[in-house]
Scaffold this active site. Structure first.
Site, PDB file in Angstrom:
ATOM      1  CB  CYS A  46       8.159 -35.187  -7.601  1.00 14.39           C
ATOM      2  SG  CYS A  46       7.645 -34.394  -9.135  1.00 14.39           S
ATOM      3  NE  ARG A  83      12.379 -33.624 -18.126  1.00 13.75           N
ATOM      4  CZ  ARG A  83      12.065 -32.536 -17.424  1.00 13.75           C
ATOM      5  NH1 ARG A  83      12.698 -32.287 -16.289  1.00 13.75           N
ATOM      6  NH2 ARG A  83      11.108 -31.719 -17.837  1.00 13.75           N
ATOM      7  CG  ASP A 106      29.467 -52.210  24.714  1.00 13.70           C
ATOM      8  OD1 ASP A 106      30.418 -51.887  23.983  1.00 13.70           O
ATOM      9  OD2 ASP A 106      28.862 -51.396  25.453  1.00 13.70           O
ATOM     10  CB  CYS A 160      10.808 -32.854 -10.132  1.00 16.07           C
ATOM     11  SG  CYS A 160       9.914 -31.323  -9.816  1.00 16.07           S
ATOM     12  CB  CYS A 164      10.979 -31.449  -5.416  1.00 16.92           C
ATOM     13  SG  CYS A 164      10.829 -32.919  -6.478  1.00 16.92           S
ATOM     14  CB  CYS A 195       7.314 -32.346  -5.224  1.00 21.09           C
ATOM     15  SG  CYS A 195       7.472 -31.318  -6.704  1.00 21.09           S
ATOM     16  CB  THR A 253       5.072 -34.651 -16.910  1.00 22.14           C
ATOM     17  OG1 THR A 253       5.333 -35.304 -15.656  1.00 22.14           O
ATOM     18  CG2 THR A 253       3.749 -33.901 -16.841  1.00 22.14           C
TER      19      THR A 253
END
Length: 460
Positions: free
Chosen positions: A14, A42, A416, A44, A47, A18, A10
């Site tokens: 994600c 690219r 410290d 999702c 999500c 998701c 696709t």
């Protein structure tokens, strides 16, 4: 460590959790969203991985981590990879090779991705105009903004604004509200207590679980406030004179609270340590605190070498009153901007600090004013502490206190007072520095837990 799942069939990546259920053989994993985008995937739409903090892996070389911090601070907003390499004393070709090998992206690709992600969050969460979003996110022009948003998200800024969800929009009375996402858990109470203990009177305050401070942006005063927002985010409200470049304000605030930090490697390495194990269980999700103003914490560290914390607070208050810029009309005890290094280097501190202390503070301020890279964290820990201890009056512990707040993972302020008190309370009388050798390279994380254990945690 957050990993992103990219589905080859696709072209979408994600974040963990998701609801999409692709076949395992169709999935590639990436540690950074920018890496997935560089590979052509690219985000999702379900999500929305751009809304999740994506820390750089702990296994990355120190030089890469320092370069990433400089990029976050805006080194490539107007600068070049060549200039960034020069600051790190490496060639741009070698820098690109390191980024490709360890992050899967070039420095420019990482900078472009973080600007685009920040802009997308502003388009979702705020009502700023598209033009304001562009310049608030560090883009140099609307053309560059439109081009990069289409490249990363496959849609124009106007299209992305139209897609936002009704629940995304945040409203604030007179300010800009933004979520600071983190990977749970995050121990807000211990973090806010740490910052509250070290708050500069008149400049910072922690009241009712809310951290507030004054900030200076190009000479203009602003105010930021941070509170717990939810299980996976803090809520930042910024009151600014203008919105241009607010991406750097948000990034600096995020670094203060460690929202991008990946604590899992340090916790895994130290969870069986007899000294630290009970402290880690008591404060799950505690991050190493950063700082807004590195010069501020430098002054505080210098003063702490000579005085206990109650006196240091009174001395800081006197410094701010004498040399800081007044900001009238604020609430919650905020009254001033912290003085700059240039101001303190030439300030008349007679009657404000003891003569020897005043001389040390002025000398430290003069060193910072003369070398803008002294506190930028662009060198190794050894070189950084060596440069600081070369300043008269700045000791090894003070240098490591500053380094810890700047994000050096192996910094350890062995002397410290609170850290040593915690060790004594646990019947540990050994030399703290020798003991800490076993905690390399996570000594800053260990020191933060030891210091937090020595201070009663404020209620949220």
């Amino acid at each position: 460590m957050t990993t992103f799942s990219a589905v080859v069939t696709t072209g979408i990546y994600c974040r963990p959790g998701c609801g999409a259920k692709p076949l395992a053989e169709n999935v590639k994993t990436f540690e950074l969203a920018a890496e997935a985008e560089a590979a052509g995937f690219r985000a999702c739409l379900r999500c929305r991985p751009y809304r999740v903090a994506g820390p750089v892996g702990a296994e990355a070389p120190e030089l890469v981590c320092r370069a990433v911090q400089l990029i976050i601070a805006g080194a490539l907003d107007t600068g070049t990879e060549a200039a960034l390499g020069e600051r790190l004393a490496v060639s741009p070709r070698h820098l690109r090779r390191l980024f490709h090998d360890h992050l899967g992206v070039t420095p420019d690709q990482l900078a472009r991705s973080r600007r685009a992600h920040f802009a997308r969050r502003l388009l979702d969460d705020s009502d700023l105009t598209v033009a304001d979003v562009a310049f608030a996110s560090g883009f140099g022009s609307l053309r560059q903004f439109n081009r990069d948003m289409k490249l990363v998200f496959r849609a124009s800024p106007v299209e992305l604004r139209n897609r936002r969800r009704r629940a995304d929009r945040l409203a604030a009375d007179g300010g800009l509200a933004m979520r600071l996402p983190f990977a749970p858990p995050l121990h807000w109470e211990a973090l806010s207590t740490f910052l509250g203990e070290r708050a500069v009177p008149g400049v910072e305050s922690v009241l009712d679980g809310v951290y507030r401070r004054t900030i200076s942006i190009d000479g203009e005063a602003g105010v930021v406030e941070v509170r717990r927002g939810g299980d996976d985010h803090l809520l930042l409200i910024a009151h600014m004179p203008f919105w241009e470049g607010i991406i750097h304000v948000v990034d600096r605030v995020g670094r203060m609270f460690g929202v991008d930090a990946d604590t899992a490697p340090a916790e895994a390495a130290l969870r069986d340590d007899p000294v630290l194990a009970p402290l880690l269980r008591a404060r799950p999700g505690l991050r190493v605190p950063g700082a807004w103003g590195f010069f501020e914490i430098g002054v505080e560290a210098v003063l702490s070498r000579r005085s206990a914390r109650p006196l240091v607070r009174r001395q800081l208050a006197a410094l701010v009153e004498a040399a800081g810029t007044a900001v009238p009309g604020l609430e919650d005890g905020l009254t001033h901007l912290f003085p700059s290094a240039e101001t303190l280097a030439h300030a008349d501190l007679a009657g404000v600090l003891p003569a020897a202390t005043a001389k040390t503070v002025r000398g430290f301020a003069a060193a910072v004013a003369a070398d803008e890279t002294l506190l930028d964290g662009g060198t190794s820990l050894a070189d950084f502490t060596a440069a600081l201890t070369a300043v008269p009056g700045v000791g090894e512990c003070a240098a490591h206190q500053i380094a810890l707040r700047l994000g050096y993972a192996d910094a350890f302020p062995a002397a410290d007072r609170t850290l040593c008190t915690t060790l004594l309370a646990n019947d540990i009388l050994d030399d703290s520095e020798g003991l800490a050798k076993a905690w390399h390279p996570w000594r800053a994380f260990a020191a933060t837990h030891l210091i937090a254990a020595g201070v009663p945690t404020l209620a949220a």
